[in-house]
Design an enzyme around this catalytic site. Sequence first.
Site, mmCIF file in Angstrom:
data_model
loop_
_atom_site.group_PDB
_atom_site.id
_atom_site.type_symbol
_atom_site.label_atom_id
_atom_site.label_comp_id
_atom_site.label_asym_id
_atom_site.label_seq_id
_atom_site.Cartn_x
_atom_site.Cartn_y
_atom_site.Cartn_z
ATOM 1 N N ARG A 148 -29.714 30.626 -2.951
ATOM 2 C CA ARG A 148 -31.070 30.790 -3.220
ATOM 3 C C ARG A 148 -32.037 29.623 -3.369
ATOM 4 O O ARG A 148 -33.099 29.565 -2.875
ATOM 5 C CB ARG A 148 -31.182 31.526 -4.853
ATOM 6 C CG ARG A 148 -30.528 32.847 -4.563
ATOM 7 C CD ARG A 148 -30.625 33.515 -6.075
ATOM 8 N NE ARG A 148 -29.946 34.797 -6.092
ATOM 9 C CZ ARG A 148 -28.845 35.047 -6.253
ATOM 10 N NH1 ARG A 148 -27.936 34.092 -6.384
ATOM 11 N NH2 ARG A 148 -28.519 36.364 -6.491
ATOM 12 N N ASP A 169 -28.078 39.089 -13.617
ATOM 13 C CA ASP A 169 -26.502 38.714 -13.591
ATOM 14 C C ASP A 169 -25.963 39.189 -14.844
ATOM 15 O O ASP A 169 -24.609 39.895 -14.709
ATOM 16 C CB ASP A 169 -26.295 37.389 -13.477
ATOM 17 C CG ASP A 169 -27.499 36.517 -12.403
ATOM 18 O OD1 ASP A 169 -26.878 36.060 -11.477
ATOM 19 O OD2 ASP A 169 -28.645 36.641 -12.779
#
Length: 315
Positions: free
Chosen positions: A90, A150
């Site tokens: 990312r 997450d």
Amino acid sequence: MPSHRTRISIIGCGHVGTSCAFAILQNHLAREIVLIGDTEAHVQGEALDLQQAVPLGTPITIFAGTYKDAATSAIVIITVGTPGKFQGSRLDMLAGNLVIVRACITKLMAEGFDGVILIATNPVDVLTYIVQKETGLPPGHVIGSGTLLDSERLRHILGEQLNVDPRSVHAAIIGEHGDSSVAVWSAAQVAGLPLAHYPGANTLPSHEELLIAVRYAGPVVATLKGNTCFAIASCVTRICEAILRDERSVLIVSTLMTGQYGLHDVALSTPCIVGCGGVESVIELHLNKAEQKALEASAAVLQQAYAKLQAPKAP
Ligand SMILES: NC(=O)c1ccc[n+]([C@@H]2O[C@H](COP(=O)([O-])OP(=O)(O)OC[C@H]3O[C@@H](n4cnc5c(N)ncnc54)[C@H](O)[C@@H]3O)[C@@H](O)[C@H]2O)c1
């Protein structure tokens, strides 16, 4: 807190932005939702589509607005950028997305915004750090959605594997929302029992396999459907709920470290108390040595990404 306590603005009306708007609408969270994008017709279309969902729900005003409208919001959600990457880090999106995010934040601050900025755009931790620094807003007023997603993914996997409601699983992923994220196995619990003592825990995949499954859950979804939007929208909505209702809920979000875990000058995720002032306090978990080392490594990855951005370009 600004005057429009129940106004939420969303800058960026792609998959994540519109999913957030729909989730906020369905959860009856805001009284007004302002949508801002870079293509007027598209944003008006999204606003109209959402407005037509209102009669079956709770009264709420949704409109394609301006930065002046956004400036009076309690919360501005940033979802601008390019779609999530399927491969690679990312952090590779930092340079491109920073230009877009910076342009939006500059316009927002020029209108006198003083509420909470909630960032979902990746890489979320480095952008949270930069936006906090450049706006000068109190650290608690710039929040990254961070590893709430997450952590939810880990709870989902553990709940499925152990055949128990994931809401009864307490397991935290902290650090970077990305490849260096850290699972705090030493504090993981089910029904108040340490994870390792819960019936069936001996059949679970290894910690390493579980963490990899969490880290790559996003890319797996994006490879299959082209983007990820619903799970992140539920995280963003939950954070907005905690702020607007002044809940003081514990949520794992990205925030500036001011000495917690011995870390400074980096934004990353850890459990935080979230209420009307945004992140009202940061909770420092009792990590074991391996977890502390992994968190320091995660912080270093984020600081290096920021330093790389600052480094002068070769002629
Ligand atoms: N934090 C997370 O857990 C998480 C999860 C999923 C996606 N994301 C991130 O969210 C971001 C958006 O993802 P997406 O799938 O919605 O992408 P998308 O391409 O569907 O949407 C991005 C939107 O931003 C708009 N935009 C671009 N520049 C703009 C500007 N200057 N002003 C206003 N609008 C502008 C585009 O028109 C587009 O509609 C990405 O950075 C992605 O990585 C984060």
